[in-house]
Design a protein around this motif. Structure first.
Motif, PDB file in Angstrom:
ATOM      1  N   UNK A 188      10.618  -1.749   7.894  1.00  0.00           N
ATOM      2  CA  UNK A 188       9.720  -2.805   7.413  1.00  0.00           C
ATOM      3  C   UNK A 188       8.350  -2.700   8.079  1.00  0.00           C
ATOM      4  N   UNK A 189       7.305  -3.072   7.360  1.00  0.00           N
ATOM      5  CA  UNK A 189       5.993  -3.141   8.010  1.00  0.00           C
ATOM      6  C   UNK A 189       5.965  -4.368   8.924  1.00  0.00           C
ATOM      7  N   UNK A 190       5.206  -4.288  10.009  1.00  0.00           N
ATOM      8  CA  UNK A 190       5.126  -5.409  10.947  1.00  0.00           C
ATOM      9  C   UNK A 190       3.986  -6.365  10.619  1.00  0.00           C
ATOM     10  N   UNK A 191       2.942  -5.864   9.976  1.00  0.00           N
ATOM     11  CA  UNK A 191       1.755  -6.676   9.709  1.00  0.00           C
ATOM     12  C   UNK A 191       1.944  -7.512   8.439  1.00  0.00           C
ATOM     13  N   UNK A 192       2.564  -8.665   8.609  1.00  0.00           N
ATOM     14  CA  UNK A 192       2.863  -9.546   7.461  1.00  0.00           C
ATOM     15  C   UNK A 192       1.586 -10.107   6.827  1.00  0.00           C
ATOM     16  N   UNK A 193       0.539 -10.274   7.628  1.00  0.00           N
ATOM     17  CA  UNK A 193      -0.735 -10.764   7.073  1.00  0.00           C
ATOM     18  C   UNK A 193      -1.340  -9.737   6.125  1.00  0.00           C
ATOM     19  N   UNK A 194      -1.258  -8.462   6.498  1.00  0.00           N
ATOM     20  CA  UNK A 194      -1.777  -7.419   5.619  1.00  0.00           C
ATOM     21  C   UNK A 194      -0.961  -7.367   4.328  1.00  0.00           C
ATOM     22  N   UNK A 195       0.348  -7.454   4.438  1.00  0.00           N
ATOM     23  CA  UNK A 195       1.207  -7.438   3.248  1.00  0.00           C
ATOM     24  C   UNK A 195       0.824  -8.605   2.335  1.00  0.00           C
ATOM     25  N   UNK A 241      -0.740  -8.410  -1.426  1.00  0.00           N
ATOM     26  CA  UNK A 241       0.012  -8.987  -2.541  1.00  0.00           C
ATOM     27  C   UNK A 241      -0.862  -9.829  -3.469  1.00  0.00           C
ATOM     28  N   UNK A 242      -2.088 -10.099  -3.067  1.00  0.00           N
ATOM     29  CA  UNK A 242      -3.009 -10.786  -3.972  1.00  0.00           C
ATOM     30  C   UNK A 242      -3.402  -9.860  -5.126  1.00  0.00           C
ATOM     31  N   UNK A 243      -3.208  -8.539  -4.950  1.00  0.00           N
ATOM     32  CA  UNK A 243      -3.579  -7.569  -5.979  1.00  0.00           C
ATOM     33  C   UNK A 243      -2.412  -6.707  -6.452  1.00  0.00           C
ATOM     34  N   UNK A 244      -1.377  -6.566  -5.613  1.00  0.00           N
ATOM     35  CA  UNK A 244      -0.304  -5.599  -5.873  1.00  0.00           C
ATOM     36  C   UNK A 244       1.064  -6.265  -5.762  1.00  0.00           C
ATOM     37  N   UNK A 245       2.110  -5.531  -6.179  1.00  0.00           N
ATOM     38  CA  UNK A 245       3.453  -6.081  -6.016  1.00  0.00           C
ATOM     39  C   UNK A 245       3.928  -5.871  -4.577  1.00  0.00           C
ATOM     40  N   UNK A 246       5.085  -6.440  -4.252  1.00  0.00           N
ATOM     41  CA  UNK A 246       5.582  -6.397  -2.880  1.00  0.00           C
ATOM     42  C   UNK A 246       5.850  -4.972  -2.401  1.00  0.00           C
ATOM     43  N   UNK A 247       6.464  -4.149  -3.245  1.00  0.00           N
ATOM     44  CA  UNK A 247       6.763  -2.772  -2.845  1.00  0.00           C
ATOM     45  C   UNK A 247       5.508  -1.989  -2.499  1.00  0.00           C
ATOM     46  N   UNK A 248       4.506  -2.069  -3.348  1.00  0.00           N
ATOM     47  CA  UNK A 248       3.245  -1.374  -3.082  1.00  0.00           C
ATOM     48  C   UNK A 248       2.572  -1.933  -1.831  1.00  0.00           C
ATOM     49  N   UNK A 303       0.980   8.809   1.532  1.00  0.00           N
ATOM     50  CA  UNK A 303       1.692   7.743   0.848  1.00  0.00           C
ATOM     51  C   UNK A 303       1.992   8.257  -0.545  1.00  0.00           C
ATOM     52  N   UNK A 304       3.268   8.300  -0.908  1.00  0.00           N
ATOM     53  CA  UNK A 304       3.660   8.711  -2.251  1.00  0.00           C
ATOM     54  C   UNK A 304       3.594   7.470  -3.137  1.00  0.00           C
ATOM     55  N   UNK A 305       2.652   7.479  -4.066  1.00  0.00           N
ATOM     56  CA  UNK A 305       2.443   6.309  -4.923  1.00  0.00           C
ATOM     57  C   UNK A 305       1.834   6.780  -6.240  1.00  0.00           C
ATOM     58  N   UNK A 306       2.249   6.170  -7.324  1.00  0.00           N
ATOM     59  CA  UNK A 306       1.775   6.592  -8.638  1.00  0.00           C
ATOM     60  C   UNK A 306       0.978   5.529  -9.394  1.00  0.00           C
ATOM     61  N   UNK A 307       1.239   4.272  -9.160  1.00  0.00           N
ATOM     62  CA  UNK A 307       0.550   3.227  -9.910  1.00  0.00           C
ATOM     63  C   UNK A 307      -0.951   3.271  -9.636  1.00  0.00           C
ATOM     64  N   UNK A 308      -1.713   3.249 -10.709  1.00  0.00           N
ATOM     65  CA  UNK A 308      -3.162   3.447 -10.629  1.00  0.00           C
ATOM     66  C   UNK A 308      -3.832   2.477  -9.660  1.00  0.00           C
ATOM     67  N   UNK A 309      -3.574   1.195  -9.817  1.00  0.00           N
ATOM     68  CA  UNK A 309      -4.266   0.216  -8.972  1.00  0.00           C
ATOM     69  C   UNK A 309      -3.827   0.354  -7.507  1.00  0.00           C
ATOM     70  N   UNK A 310      -2.546   0.594  -7.290  1.00  0.00           N
ATOM     71  CA  UNK A 310      -2.061   0.804  -5.926  1.00  0.00           C
ATOM     72  C   UNK A 310      -2.700   2.017  -5.276  1.00  0.00           C
TER      73      UNK A 310
END
Length: 160
Positions: free
Chosen positions: A59-66, A70-77, A92-99
């Motif tokens: 899990x990430x530790x920085x909950x404020x950053x998450x 999340x104001x722009x992305x889903x929880x996983x991203x 970072x392996x990621x495919x979604x354009x906005x992410x």
């Protein structure tokens, strides 16, 4: 080498039978709890994930950053981007354009499933790149056909 992955690369490669190339290319892959949950929505992926000891959940530790992400992305991203920053991940392996855009703007090096397949082809882990890309289309993965044509043309020129 630290590699963090969002859901789409793992899920897509699993669905086309190429999940092992992630291990061959990168060794260990780190995912977040939200990504694990997304992957486990498909029973076959859940069973496969349980057997892959080279994919670990952190899990990430920085909950404020998450929360901010999340104001722009889903929880996983959001968790994946935060974890990539915390671990100073090589990719970072990621495919979604906005992410992808958000991650790049934060200075994270990214690669998507197409980039993974290209690396796999260059290391002779797959034989026919075009056939593997077609499998992605069959499972509903969206790739820009002009981009794919450009990539295939460039790779074919490199082989000459």
């Amino acid at each position: 080498m630290t590699i963090v992955s969002d859901t789409s690369s793992i899920s897509s490669l699993f669905q086309i039978g190429l999940i092992q190339i992630l291990h061959s290319l990168f060794g260990e892959i780190i995912i977040t709890p939200a990504v694990k949950e997304e992957l486990c929505r498909m029973k076959k992926q859940e069973l496969a994930l349980a057997k892959l000891d080279w994919i670990t959940v952190t899990p990430p530790h920085d909950k404020k950053m998450v929360a901010a992400l999340m104001e722009q992305l889903d929880l996983g991203e959001s968790e994946s981007i935060a974890l990539a920053i915390e671990t100073q991940a090589e990719y970072l392996l990621i495919d979604e354009f906005h992410g992808r855009q958000v991650a790049e703007n934060l200075g994270i090096r990214i690669v998507g499933v197409l980039g993974v397949l290209i690396q796999a082809k260059k290391k002779n882990l797959i034989i026919d790149l075009e056939a593997e890309i077609e499998k992605l289309y069959v499972i509903g993965f969206r790739l820009d056909r002009k981009l794919v044509k450009s990539v295939l043309d460039r790779i074919n020129k490199e082989r000459l």
